[in-house]
Design a protein around this motif. Structure first.
Motif, PDB file in Angstrom:
ATOM      1  N   THR A 193     -18.904  76.680 -39.294  1.00  8.09           N
ATOM      2  CA  THR A 193     -19.674  75.121 -38.885  1.00  8.09           C
ATOM      3  C   THR A 193     -20.728  75.359 -39.413  1.00  8.09           C
ATOM      4  O   THR A 193     -21.031  74.232 -40.594  1.00  8.09           O
ATOM      5  CB  THR A 193     -19.465  74.786 -37.664  1.00  8.09           C
ATOM      6  N   ASP A 194     -20.981  76.856 -39.584  1.00 15.00           N
ATOM      7  CA  ASP A 194     -23.093  76.200 -40.502  1.00 15.00           C
ATOM      8  C   ASP A 194     -23.145  76.603 -41.926  1.00 15.00           C
ATOM      9  O   ASP A 194     -23.186  77.635 -42.404  1.00 15.00           O
ATOM     10  CB  ASP A 194     -23.687  77.494 -39.430  1.00 15.00           C
ATOM     11  N   LEU A 195     -22.740  75.535 -42.335  1.00 14.30           N
ATOM     12  CA  LEU A 195     -22.484  75.181 -43.748  1.00 14.30           C
ATOM     13  C   LEU A 195     -23.296  75.364 -45.053  1.00 14.30           C
ATOM     14  O   LEU A 195     -23.581  76.539 -45.559  1.00 14.30           O
ATOM     15  CB  LEU A 195     -21.572  73.950 -43.829  1.00 14.30           C
ATOM     16  N   ARG A 196     -24.367  75.063 -43.960  1.00 11.86           N
ATOM     17  CA  ARG A 196     -26.126  75.184 -44.796  1.00 11.86           C
ATOM     18  C   ARG A 196     -26.555  76.963 -44.576  1.00 11.86           C
ATOM     19  O   ARG A 196     -26.640  77.264 -45.715  1.00 11.86           O
ATOM     20  CB  ARG A 196     -27.172  74.950 -44.014  1.00 11.86           C
ATOM     21  N   GLU A 197     -26.052  77.384 -43.779  1.00 14.42           N
ATOM     22  CA  GLU A 197     -26.239  78.594 -43.825  1.00 14.42           C
ATOM     23  C   GLU A 197     -25.246  79.655 -44.534  1.00 14.42           C
ATOM     24  O   GLU A 197     -25.452  80.020 -44.772  1.00 14.42           O
ATOM     25  CB  GLU A 197     -26.252  79.392 -42.098  1.00 14.42           C
ATOM     26  N   LEU A 198     -24.017  79.805 -44.146  1.00  8.44           N
ATOM     27  CA  LEU A 198     -22.532  80.124 -45.244  1.00  8.44           C
ATOM     28  C   LEU A 198     -23.216  80.355 -46.380  1.00  8.44           C
ATOM     29  O   LEU A 198     -23.112  80.625 -47.708  1.00  8.44           O
ATOM     30  CB  LEU A 198     -21.923  79.666 -45.159  1.00  8.44           C
ATOM     31  N   ARG A 199     -23.543  78.594 -47.096  1.00  7.19           N
ATOM     32  CA  ARG A 199     -23.936  77.871 -48.766  1.00  7.19           C
ATOM     33  C   ARG A 199     -25.573  79.382 -49.393  1.00  7.19           C
ATOM     34  O   ARG A 199     -25.099  79.793 -50.457  1.00  7.19           O
ATOM     35  CB  ARG A 199     -23.923  76.831 -49.192  1.00  7.19           C
ATOM     36  N   ASP A 200     -26.062  79.621 -47.738  1.00  6.91           N
ATOM     37  CA  ASP A 200     -27.016  79.928 -48.342  1.00  6.91           C
ATOM     38  C   ASP A 200     -27.072  81.796 -49.489  1.00  6.91           C
ATOM     39  O   ASP A 200     -27.258  82.337 -49.217  1.00  6.91           O
ATOM     40  CB  ASP A 200     -28.390  79.829 -47.685  1.00  6.91           C
ATOM     41  N   ILE A 201     -25.670  81.829 -48.145  1.00 12.59           N
ATOM     42  CA  ILE A 201     -25.468  83.355 -48.327  1.00 12.59           C
ATOM     43  C   ILE A 201     -24.973  83.946 -49.522  1.00 12.59           C
ATOM     44  O   ILE A 201     -24.408  84.474 -50.806  1.00 12.59           O
ATOM     45  CB  ILE A 201     -24.751  84.005 -47.044  1.00 12.59           C
ATOM     46  N   VAL A 202     -23.864  83.307 -49.546  1.00  9.41           N
ATOM     47  CA  VAL A 202     -22.627  82.896 -50.486  1.00  9.41           C
ATOM     48  C   VAL A 202     -22.572  82.647 -51.758  1.00  9.41           C
ATOM     49  O   VAL A 202     -22.351  83.168 -52.679  1.00  9.41           O
ATOM     50  CB  VAL A 202     -21.168  82.830 -49.987  1.00  9.41           C
ATOM     51  N   GLY A 203     -23.832  82.080 -52.440  1.00  9.71           N
ATOM     52  CA  GLY A 203     -24.340  81.826 -53.438  1.00  9.71           C
ATOM     53  C   GLY A 203     -25.324  82.008 -54.331  1.00  9.71           C
ATOM     54  O   GLY A 203     -25.767  82.076 -54.466  1.00  9.71           O
ATOM     55  N   ASP A 204     -25.263  83.379 -53.469  1.00 10.05           N
ATOM     56  CA  ASP A 204     -26.771  84.676 -53.937  1.00 10.05           C
ATOM     57  C   ASP A 204     -26.499  85.496 -54.015  1.00 10.05           C
ATOM     58  O   ASP A 204     -26.383  86.537 -52.698  1.00 10.05           O
ATOM     59  CB  ASP A 204     -27.971  83.985 -52.994  1.00 10.05           C
ATOM     60  N   GLU A 205     -26.424  86.738 -54.819  1.00 15.10           N
ATOM     61  CA  GLU A 205     -26.105  88.074 -54.667  1.00 15.10           C
ATOM     62  C   GLU A 205     -26.510  88.656 -53.893  1.00 15.10           C
ATOM     63  O   GLU A 205     -25.871  89.779 -53.214  1.00 15.10           O
ATOM     64  CB  GLU A 205     -26.099  88.409 -56.658  1.00 15.10           C
ATOM     65  N   PHE A 206     -28.141  88.726 -54.580  1.00 16.29           N
ATOM     66  CA  PHE A 206     -29.161  89.643 -53.119  1.00 16.29           C
ATOM     67  C   PHE A 206     -29.042  89.538 -51.532  1.00 16.29           C
ATOM     68  O   PHE A 206     -28.713  89.984 -50.909  1.00 16.29           O
ATOM     69  CB  PHE A 206     -30.241  88.666 -53.669  1.00 16.29           C
ATOM     70  N   ASN A 207     -28.245  88.246 -51.098  1.00 20.68           N
ATOM     71  CA  ASN A 207     -28.313  87.601 -50.125  1.00 20.68           C
ATOM     72  C   ASN A 207     -27.220  88.488 -49.324  1.00 20.68           C
ATOM     73  O   ASN A 207     -27.026  88.750 -48.314  1.00 20.68           O
ATOM     74  CB  ASN A 207     -27.967  86.084 -50.138  1.00 20.68           C
ATOM     75  N   MET A 208     -25.786  87.962 -50.275  1.00 22.72           N
ATOM     76  CA  MET A 208     -24.743  88.761 -49.993  1.00 22.72           C
ATOM     77  C   MET A 208     -24.535  90.439 -49.704  1.00 22.72           C
ATOM     78  O   MET A 208     -24.315  91.122 -49.093  1.00 22.72           O
ATOM     79  CB  MET A 208     -23.744  88.117 -50.600  1.00 22.72           C
ATOM     80  N   LYS A 209     -25.413  91.022 -50.898  1.00 27.04           N
ATOM     81  CA  LYS A 209     -25.729  92.516 -50.240  1.00 27.04           C
ATOM     82  C   LYS A 209     -26.407  93.297 -49.513  1.00 27.04           C
ATOM     83  O   LYS A 209     -26.659  93.762 -48.779  1.00 27.04           O
ATOM     84  CB  LYS A 209     -25.908  93.490 -52.278  1.00 27.04           C
ATOM     85  N   ARG A 210     -27.393  92.690 -49.101  1.00 22.37           N
ATOM     86  CA  ARG A 210     -28.250  92.586 -48.105  1.00 22.37           C
ATOM     87  C   ARG A 210     -27.419  92.293 -46.802  1.00 22.37           C
ATOM     88  O   ARG A 210     -28.096  93.091 -45.941  1.00 22.37           O
ATOM     89  CB  ARG A 210     -29.750  91.219 -48.171  1.00 22.37           C
ATOM     90  N   LYS A 211     -26.583  91.335 -46.834  1.00 19.67           N
ATOM     91  CA  LYS A 211     -25.516  91.197 -46.042  1.00 19.67           C
ATOM     92  C   LYS A 211     -24.757  92.225 -45.316  1.00 19.67           C
ATOM     93  O   LYS A 211     -24.749  92.808 -44.295  1.00 19.67           O
ATOM     94  CB  LYS A 211     -24.607  89.741 -45.665  1.00 19.67           C
ATOM     95  N   PHE A 212     -23.971  92.427 -46.637  1.00 22.94           N
ATOM     96  CA  PHE A 212     -23.453  94.381 -46.364  1.00 22.94           C
ATOM     97  C   PHE A 212     -24.159  95.367 -45.836  1.00 22.94           C
ATOM     98  O   PHE A 212     -23.960  95.871 -45.541  1.00 22.94           O
ATOM     99  CB  PHE A 212     -22.915  94.275 -47.754  1.00 22.94           C
ATOM    100  N   ASP A 213     -25.141  95.215 -46.597  1.00 20.06           N
ATOM    101  CA  ASP A 213     -25.987  96.744 -45.872  1.00 20.06           C
ATOM    102  C   ASP A 213     -26.569  96.631 -44.642  1.00 20.06           C
ATOM    103  O   ASP A 213     -26.728  97.808 -43.742  1.00 20.06           O
ATOM    104  CB  ASP A 213     -27.424  96.638 -46.846  1.00 20.06           C
TER     105      ASP A 213
END
Length: 711
Positions: free
Chosen positions: A646-666
């Motif tokens: 339900t936290d759409l803003r936080e989700l969009r911040d992550i999945v809208g940026d390759e660097f943020n996604m990679k940092r989440k994977f790591d």
């Protein structure tokens, strides 16, 4: 010799103390039963276990307490202990009942250590049904449907509620012909509402009625007419209990005082009302107009309230909307000040109906060419057993009597376009691996050209249920790897045929466990995976889109659209433009299962429902969604850990940026190979995501599967 006055007084005091102790002890026994019934494990022991001879159960135990059969606490505790000790003696340790017995024993031990009788709540000894009374129709009414599902249901949630409500349903059935006695146990209603919500209801409307709906039968799969038994009563606000938080468990239970029962009440409901008040089981819902309903449903709501309180046929008391039976639930309202528009809309609707019938005729020919029968819904009017726990706003799934391998799916508020896509997809995929097996196409009993449902093969459980550790031993690494490969094979199959699913989630994959052989390399049990529910699917080739296109009904106003997420060409000119753009399509934001949606379809906020200003690649979206689900399978936790869907803003911040996604994977994904697998499809740009064929080839590369299993 007469006793002295002092002796008489002493004897009287002693007798008074004994009576006071007896009453207190009885209340303590009933309180102990209430406390244990707040544990989901108690659901197995509401009534005698058929596999355990002479087993004690909570209903029998409470009846004994009310009949004063226990002269002391130890005698009560001895019978109470039989509830969990007898099953443990005869059942295998791997059985769910055995595990529940141990959990119940531990719960009682914990309760005994922490309990205090200082503030012991007064428990009503017995709740009797009042004599038939005249109910006040001006008071609010809430509905809770507790009609049991099929006993062979593979849905854990439905079976828990059915076990919990078995004593209440037995009592209600019995009370139609027999009055209650002094030893009748308390009536308990187990609900999906939390205790705080129930208490709030009681504060806002302290005198509201609760109408329990049970013994539901449906006259037809398509016209939403129901015959139900209704028991009207009141919830006892002082006896609301919280339950342990669990996905499949009730969140609360409350004691219920029945006032009167009306057998065989007939209700005429719109599809939205049926989905809300009948199919949404064990949820307390006020009988009032729903925000998404057309105005003419408001009359049906008031009629339903009168029927529930009065026990008469719903359509015989208040006037029904002035529309024909066939158009009763259409969304196009013919208002007096729009006569010119109504005439134009009538012509447009007639053209739409002709187009729908033409496409439906093609579907019937396709089905016949594949040896799939097309038959009337009447075949199943007397055979449908109970609705599966798959009720939705757009379709309803039913079990079939004496046939554990079949379900019937009835379309409710699905447009002609959605019905077409669903049926055609199933027909074209019917003989392919990991695809659902359609058995029949069903048409309306009044119109052979109106396709209103289908029958298909029944599967054991959803992937969501299969992955839950408490339903069985945790999945092994080899079992997870087998599921991942099958999920990718599903994607490869539908994309090769020219279909994109667009609704990938753990509830749209079904699982059948393979009994016996073959085993996986680690000796664990294999399972077959199936992809279901093609109601949101789209065709990705121009030939298919042109052949199965049904324009949107222009008479349906946008705010009342049957399916607000549907975007489609409105005319032939737009159809040609769409075909030239394929496989890219126009779409709206997807508000379902937001953890599985990419930045292209993830809404900005809850009100974000306009057509997106960019085109969407539906097959790339499928690959993104299935990869987030693969993440959940191998990690046993939700993707994007720590971020609510339900936290759409936080989700969009992550999945809208390759660097943020990679940092989440790591941070969240253990193992280099696992991170590499996810990065194949979890990319911002859809054109950079790997296809299912490419991911399967990557898995087949030397060392990858072994590394994933180790990780």
């Amino acid at each position: 010799m007469m006793p002295s006055s002092h002796s008489a007084t002493a004897d009287s005091t002693c007798q008074h103390d004994q009576q006071r102790y007896s009453d207190h002890d009885k209340q303590t026994m009933l309180q102990a039963i209430d406390d244990l019934l707040s544990c989901t494990a108690a659901s197995y022991f509401m009534q005698p276990l058929p596999q355990v001879d002479s087993a004690m159960d909570f209903t029998s135990l409470e009846t004994n307490v009310l009949a004063d059969k226990y002269s002391s606490w130890p005698s009560f505790e001895q019978d109470l202990g039989l509830i969990w000790s007898d099953p443990v003696k005869v059942l295998p340790p791997t059985s769910a009942v055995y595990k529940a017995a141990l959990e119940l024993k531990e719960t009682y031990r914990s309760n005994s250590q922490s309990s205090s009788t200082a503030n012991l709540q007064r428990v009503p000894a017995s709740l009797k049904t009042a004599d038939a009374i005249q109910l006040d129709t001006t008071l609010p009414v809430y509905v809770a449907s507790i009609d049991p599902d099929s006993s062979k249901s593979s849905t854990a949630e439905s079976t828990v509620y059915d076990r919990m409500h078995a004593p209440l349903l037995d009592y209600l059935e019995h009370s139609l012909d027999n009055p209650p006695t002094a030893t009748t146990p308390s009536h308990r209603l187990f609900l999906k509402d939390d205790a705080a919500t129930l208490r709030q209801h009681c504060i806002v409307h302290p005198w509201f009625y609760t109408a329990i709906v049970w013994k539901v039968s449906q006259a037809s799969l398509s016209d939403s007419k129901f015959t139900v038994n209704v028991t009207v009563g009141r919830l006892l606000a002082d006896h609301i209990h919280s339950m342990a938080a669990d996905t499949n468990s009730p969140r609360s239970w409350v004691k219920f005082l029945p006032l009167t029962t009306h057998p065989r009440v007939q209700l005429d409901l719109s599809p939205a009302m049926a989905a809300t008040f009948i199919h949404r089981r064990c949820k307390l819902t006020p009988v009032q107009p729903l925000h998404f309903q057309p105005k003419k449903d408001h009359v049906l709501i008031q009629t339903m309230k009168m029927a529930l309180l009065g026990g008469f046929r719903a359509s015989s008391t208040l006037p029904t909307p002035a529309v024909s039976q066939q158009s009763q639930y259409d969304d196009d309202l013919h208002l007096p000040d729009q006569q010119g528009k109504t005439v134009a809309n009538s012509v447009a609707h007639e053209n739409y109906s002709k187009m729908s019938q033409t496409v439906f005729s093609r579907i019937k020919k396709l089905a016949q060419s594949l040896a799939i029968p097309v038959c009337s819904e009447e075949k199943y009017h007397q055979q449908i057993q109970a609705h599966a726990n798959a009720a939705g706003f757009f379709k309803q799934v039913w079990y079939v009597n004496h046939n554990a391998k079949l379900v019937v799916q009835a379309f409710q508020r699905m447009t002609a376009s959605q019905r077409t896509t669903e049926i055609v997809s199933l027909l074209r995929l019917k003989s392919l691996p990991h695809m659902p097996k359609i058995v029949e196409v069903l048409h309306s009993k009044n119109d052979p050209n109106n396709l209103i449902g289908l029958s298909m093969e029944r599967y054991e459980r959803t992937l969501k249920h299969y992955m839950r550790p408490h339903t069985h031993s945790a999945l092994t690494a080899h079992q997870k790897m087998d599921l991942i490969r099958q999920m990718l094979q599903c994607m490869e199959t539908i994309h090769r045929v020219g279909i994109a699913h667009r609704d990938i989630s753990e509830v749209n994959f079904m699982v059948n466990v393979k009994e016996g052989e073959p085993k996986l390399p680690d000796g664990s049990q294999a399972a077959d995976l199936y992809l279901i529910d093609f109601g949101k699917a789209v065709f990705t080739t121009p030939d298919d889109l042109k052949q199965w296109w049904v324009a949107k009904d222009p008479t349906t106003p946008e705010p009342l659209d049957q399916y607000k997420g549907e975007v489609m060409p409105r005319n032939l000119k737009e159809l040609n433009v769409w075909c030239a753009q394929l496989p890219w399509i126009h779409a709206k934001p997807d508000h379902g299962y937001c953890h599985y949606r990419s930045i292209q379809t993830l809404p900005r906020n809850r009100q974000d429902r306009a057509v997106l200003p960019w085109l969407v690649h539906p097959m790339a979206e499928d690959m993104y969604s299935v990869m987030t689900l693969i993440w959940k399978v191998f990690s046993d936790m939700e993707p994007w850990y720590g971020v609510l869907d339900t936290d759409l803003r936080e989700l969009r911040d992550i999945v809208g940026d390759e660097f943020n996604m990679k940092r989440k994977f790591d941070k969240d994904v253990y193992g280099e190979c696992s991170r590499e697998l996810l990065s194949l499809c979890l990319k911002v740009k859809p054109e950079e995501r790997a296809t299912a064929t490419q991911v399967l080839a990557w898995l087949d590369a030397p060392g990858h599967v072994d590394a994933l299993i180790k990780e």
